[in-house]
Design an enzyme around this catalytic site. Structure first.
Site, PDB file in Angstrom:
ATOM      1  N   GLU A 188     152.617  10.370  35.778  1.00  0.00           N
ATOM      2  CA  GLU A 188     154.078  10.218  35.800  1.00  0.00           C
ATOM      3  C   GLU A 188     154.683  10.436  37.181  1.00  0.00           C
ATOM      4  OE1 GLU A 188     155.213   8.713  33.447  1.00  0.00           O
ATOM      5  OE2 GLU A 188     154.666   9.517  31.475  1.00  0.00           O
TER       6      GLU A 188
ATOM      7  N   GLY B 175     151.941  16.824  29.625  1.00  0.00           N
ATOM      8  CA  GLY B 175     153.021  17.331  30.471  1.00  0.00           C
ATOM      9  C   GLY B 175     152.677  17.285  31.947  1.00  0.00           C
ATOM     10  N   ASN B 176     153.708  17.365  32.767  1.00  0.00           N
ATOM     11  CA  ASN B 176     153.520  17.413  34.219  1.00  0.00           C
ATOM     12  C   ASN B 176     154.745  18.050  34.848  1.00  0.00           C
ATOM     13  OD1 ASN B 176     155.208  14.772  34.266  1.00  0.00           O
ATOM     14  ND2 ASN B 176     153.342  14.226  33.165  1.00  0.00           N
TER      15      ASN B 176
ATOM     16  N   HIS C  52     156.003  17.671  26.047  1.00  0.00           N
ATOM     17  CA  HIS C  52     156.182  17.085  24.710  1.00  0.00           C
ATOM     18  C   HIS C  52     156.329  18.188  23.665  1.00  0.00           C
ATOM     19  CE1 HIS C  52     153.013  14.485  26.895  1.00  0.00           C
ATOM     20  NE2 HIS C  52     154.195  13.989  27.186  1.00  0.00           N
TER      21      HIS C  52
ATOM     22  N   GLY D 163     145.477  14.857  33.876  1.00  0.00           N
ATOM     23  CA  GLY D 163     144.451  15.125  32.873  1.00  0.00           C
ATOM     24  C   GLY D 163     143.884  16.534  32.832  1.00  0.00           C
TER      25      GLY D 163
ATOM     26  N   HIS E 106     158.272  17.905  32.776  1.00  0.00           N
ATOM     27  CA  HIS E 106     158.196  16.969  31.650  1.00  0.00           C
ATOM     28  C   HIS E 106     157.090  17.426  30.706  1.00  0.00           C
ATOM     29  CE1 HIS E 106     157.310  13.586  29.166  1.00  0.00           C
ATOM     30  NE2 HIS E 106     156.127  13.430  29.723  1.00  0.00           N
TER      31      HIS E 106
ATOM     32  N   HIS F  74     158.438   9.940  22.916  1.00  0.00           N
ATOM     33  CA  HIS F  74     157.566  10.482  23.955  1.00  0.00           C
ATOM     34  C   HIS F  74     157.717  11.997  24.113  1.00  0.00           C
ATOM     35  CE1 HIS F  74     155.860   9.850  28.305  1.00  0.00           C
ATOM     36  NE2 HIS F  74     155.549  11.033  27.821  1.00  0.00           N
TER      37      HIS F  74
HETATM   38 ZN   LIG Z   1     154.535  12.617  28.687  1.00  0.00          ZN
END
Ligand SMILES: [Zn+2]
Length: 204
Positions: free
Chosen positions: A73, A27-28, A94, A43, A92, A156
């Site tokens: 991203e 995620g970000n 998952h 990371g 964003h 994704h």
């Molecule tokens: Zn992703």
């Protein structure tokens, strides 16, 4: 760098991680700060960030201000801020149920509850797959998402935007909740069309 917004970004990262909307270093998130965006580093576990870890990037040039390695991203975060003046925060990640739908290539149904329509809007598009971090993914995302508040990303995960970070966080939490409801309910009819229009008019 805007200290309050950096701290807010760290706080939202902790919330996402604690609610298991993101796992490991996935995620970000980013937030608009004037002509810049602040974004999470690459990371790193999003539950363990501090405000000092955030990276500032000039939105129009894409240049890093200061140092650090921003999220892979970064291209789609920049693309969203450039094309959507209404957006001040992007998340964003998952989450499991959203990602199940994205792998099954099933659209999220926003017509199951009024809450879903009010928070997510009527359309949650599915973004065609492309390699994480690629310009192709950024282009597909911006073209397919249009003015929507949320989307699923094929094979994704999910992405939401908001007028601020908490607005985006509530959207991600709601998106995952509705995806879970949809998977649990199976094939059921949604709200009738006239009720959908009534609820959408209320939320404007
Ligand atoms: Zn992703």
């Amino acid at each position: 760098m805007n200290e309050q917004l950096s701290q807010d970004l760290a706080d939202v990262g902790r919330l996402l991680y604690e609610k298991r909307l993101t796992i490991a270093s996935g995620g970000n998130m980013s937030v608009r700060a004037g002509n810049s965006m602040l974004i999470t580093p690459s990371g790193v576990c999003k539950g363990m960030l501090s405000g000092r870890d955030m990276i500032e990037i000039d939105i129009s040039s894409g240049e890093i201000i200061g140092k650090g390695k921003p999220s892979i991203e970064t291209p789609f975060h920049l693309g969203i801020y450039r094309s959507r003046p209404d957006v001040n925060a992007v998340i964003h990640c998952h989450p499991v149920s959203c990602t199940v739908l994205a792998i099954q290539k099933k659209d999220l149904r926003t017509n199951l509850t009024p809450e879903s329509l009010m928070i997510l809007g009527k359309d949650v598009p599915m973004i065609p797959y492309d390699t994480p971090g690629s310009d192709g993914l950024a282009e597909k995302l911006i073209a397919t998402m249009g003015p929507s508040k949320a989307c699923l990303m094929q094979n994704h995960g999910a992405l939401v935007v908001g007028k601020d970070l908490m607005d985006a966080f509530f959207r991600m939490e709601t998106l995952e909740y509705i995806a879970t409801l949809q998977l649990k309910c199976g094939e059921v009819p949604g709200l009738p069309e006239d009720e959908i229009e009534r609820v959408l008019a209320m939320s404007k």
